[in-house]
Design an enzyme around this catalytic site. Structure first.
Site, PDB file in Angstrom:
ATOM      1  N   HIS A 152      65.062  38.878  26.127  1.00 38.93           N
ATOM      2  CA  HIS A 152      65.728  38.186  27.227  1.00 38.93           C
ATOM      3  C   HIS A 152      67.086  37.681  26.722  1.00 38.93           C
ATOM      4  O   HIS A 152      67.162  37.103  25.634  1.00 38.93           O
ATOM      5  CB  HIS A 152      64.863  37.009  27.703  1.00 38.93           C
ATOM      6  CG  HIS A 152      65.435  36.343  28.904  1.00 38.93           C
ATOM      7  ND1 HIS A 152      65.336  36.900  30.164  1.00 38.93           N
ATOM      8  CD2 HIS A 152      66.154  35.200  29.041  1.00 38.93           C
ATOM      9  CE1 HIS A 152      65.975  36.115  31.023  1.00 38.93           C
ATOM     10  NE2 HIS A 152      66.469  35.085  30.376  1.00 38.93           N
ATOM     11  N   LEU A 183      58.475  43.464  37.375  1.00 41.51           N
ATOM     12  CA  LEU A 183      57.422  42.634  36.769  1.00 41.51           C
ATOM     13  C   LEU A 183      56.276  43.553  36.329  1.00 41.51           C
ATOM     14  O   LEU A 183      55.882  44.455  37.066  1.00 41.51           O
ATOM     15  CB  LEU A 183      56.925  41.625  37.803  1.00 41.51           C
ATOM     16  CG  LEU A 183      55.918  40.584  37.316  1.00 41.51           C
ATOM     17  CD1 LEU A 183      56.552  39.671  36.273  1.00 41.51           C
ATOM     18  CD2 LEU A 183      55.403  39.757  38.489  1.00 41.51           C
ATOM     19  N   ILE A 184      55.752  43.314  35.135  1.00 40.65           N
ATOM     20  CA  ILE A 184      54.670  44.173  34.619  1.00 40.65           C
ATOM     21  C   ILE A 184      53.358  43.793  35.324  1.00 40.65           C
ATOM     22  O   ILE A 184      52.931  42.637  35.264  1.00 40.65           O
ATOM     23  CB  ILE A 184      54.527  44.016  33.083  1.00 40.65           C
ATOM     24  CG1 ILE A 184      55.869  44.299  32.390  1.00 40.65           C
ATOM     25  CG2 ILE A 184      53.434  44.935  32.537  1.00 40.65           C
ATOM     26  CD1 ILE A 184      56.444  45.678  32.640  1.00 40.65           C
ATOM     27  N   ASN A 190      59.386  41.927  24.971  1.00 41.45           N
ATOM     28  CA  ASN A 190      60.587  41.942  25.819  1.00 41.45           C
ATOM     29  C   ASN A 190      61.717  41.189  25.129  1.00 41.45           C
ATOM     30  O   ASN A 190      61.465  40.285  24.324  1.00 41.45           O
ATOM     31  CB  ASN A 190      60.281  41.253  27.156  1.00 41.45           C
ATOM     32  CG  ASN A 190      61.476  41.242  28.104  1.00 41.45           C
ATOM     33  OD1 ASN A 190      62.167  42.259  28.263  1.00 41.45           O
ATOM     34  ND2 ASN A 190      61.732  40.113  28.737  1.00 41.45           N
ATOM     35  N   SER A 245      71.572  50.514  26.289  1.00 45.32           N
ATOM     36  CA  SER A 245      72.191  50.439  24.950  1.00 45.32           C
ATOM     37  C   SER A 245      71.199  49.881  23.929  1.00 45.32           C
ATOM     38  O   SER A 245      71.187  50.316  22.774  1.00 45.32           O
ATOM     39  CB  SER A 245      73.492  49.625  24.978  1.00 45.32           C
ATOM     40  OG  SER A 245      73.244  48.271  25.268  1.00 45.32           O
TER      41      SER A 245
HETATM   42  C1  GRF Z   1      70.018  43.135  27.735  1.00 44.87           C
HETATM   43  O1  GRF Z   1      70.947  42.095  27.751  1.00 44.87           O
HETATM   44  C2  GRF Z   1      68.616  42.604  27.620  1.00 44.87           C
HETATM   45  O2  GRF Z   1      68.527  41.397  26.951  1.00 44.87           O
HETATM   46  C3  GRF Z   1      68.231  42.394  29.045  1.00 44.87           C
HETATM   47  O3  GRF Z   1      68.851  43.437  29.746  1.00 44.87           O
HETATM   48  C4  GRF Z   1      70.003  43.867  29.046  1.00 44.87           C
HETATM   49  C5  GRF Z   1      69.902  45.359  28.889  1.00 44.87           C
HETATM   50  O4  GRF Z   1      71.073  45.917  28.362  1.00 44.87           O
HETATM   51  N1  GRF Z   1      66.814  42.261  29.181  1.00 44.87           N
HETATM   52  P1  GRF Z   1      71.082  47.441  27.952  1.00 44.87           P
HETATM   53  O5  GRF Z   1      70.594  48.231  29.149  1.00 44.87           O
HETATM   54  O6  GRF Z   1      70.181  47.592  26.788  1.00 44.87           O
HETATM   55  O7  GRF Z   1      72.494  47.778  27.613  1.00 44.87           O
END
Ligand code: GRF
Length: 194
Positions: free
Chosen positions: A104, A87-88, A102, A13
């Protein structure tokens, strides 16, 4: 024109939100989606938006320069991790040094590191009776969630919040801020006003 590759392992998403955000600009192009899961919903989203999607097995992902060669061939400048779980590897971090970002779903440095992804994060935050959570957008280095922090935003946690309701609050922050922060970061502009 900057060419972006989005790496995602799941629903996608955020990936789709970023695609939509940059759809009308000619400065930034979402050139590629890379996923390590062939059944991930992000693959459908890539198809819907006519964006090339590459599926990579973990073994290939870890192979020296395998991914770097694909990205260079497609003239990718920048990598956005949006829910990408591997992990990259070192060679990718050094080939794209300072060019991998990224998101988080918590306020780092708390609730980061290996195994801290998706609902695991929100469950841990609720179990610890935190009063706030949020998002952290950061540069990527060779350790999970340890790169320099670029931006963070917080949301309050109320006593009736559950991991699911917290996930929804955090997703709202992600949709609101991630694409705009990427844009500013690519332009080297200050993020102070966000
Ligand atoms: C998000 O909450 C992002 O912060 C984390 O993984 C989730 C991915 O959600 N790293 P989506 O696949 O973008 O819906």
């Amino acid at each position: 024109m900057k060419n972006i590759a989005i790496f995602a392992s799941g629903n996608g998403s955020n990936a789709e939100n970023i695609i939509n955000f940059f759809a009308d600009t000619n400065k930034i192009s979402i050139k590629l989606i890379l996923s390590n899961k062939k059944d991930a919903f992000v693959v459908e989203r890539a198809k819907k938006h006519n964006i090339e999607c590459v599926i990579i097995e973990k073994k290939q992902f870890l192979e020296e320069n395998y991914v770097v060669n694909i990205l260079k061939a497609k003239k990718i400048d920048t990598i956005v991790l949006a829910g990408f779980l591997l992990l990259i590897p070192k060679c990718l971090v050094s080939a794209y040094s300072g060019k991998i970002i990224n998101i988080h779903p918590a306020l780092l440095p708390k609730y980061g590191g290996k195994g801290m992804y998706g609902m695991n994060v929100h469950k841990a935050v609720i179990e610890n009776s935190e009063k706030q959570s949020g998002i952290t957008i950061h540069n990527v280095n060779e350790e999970y969630d340890k790169g320099e922090i670029i931006f963070s935003a917080a949301c309050d946690i109320t006593p009736d919040d559950t991991p699911d309701s917290l996930a929804a609050k955090v997703h709202e922050l992600e949709y609101k801020y991630f694409p705009a922060v990427i844009e500013k970061w690519l332009e080297n502009k200050s993020l102070k006003d966000y």
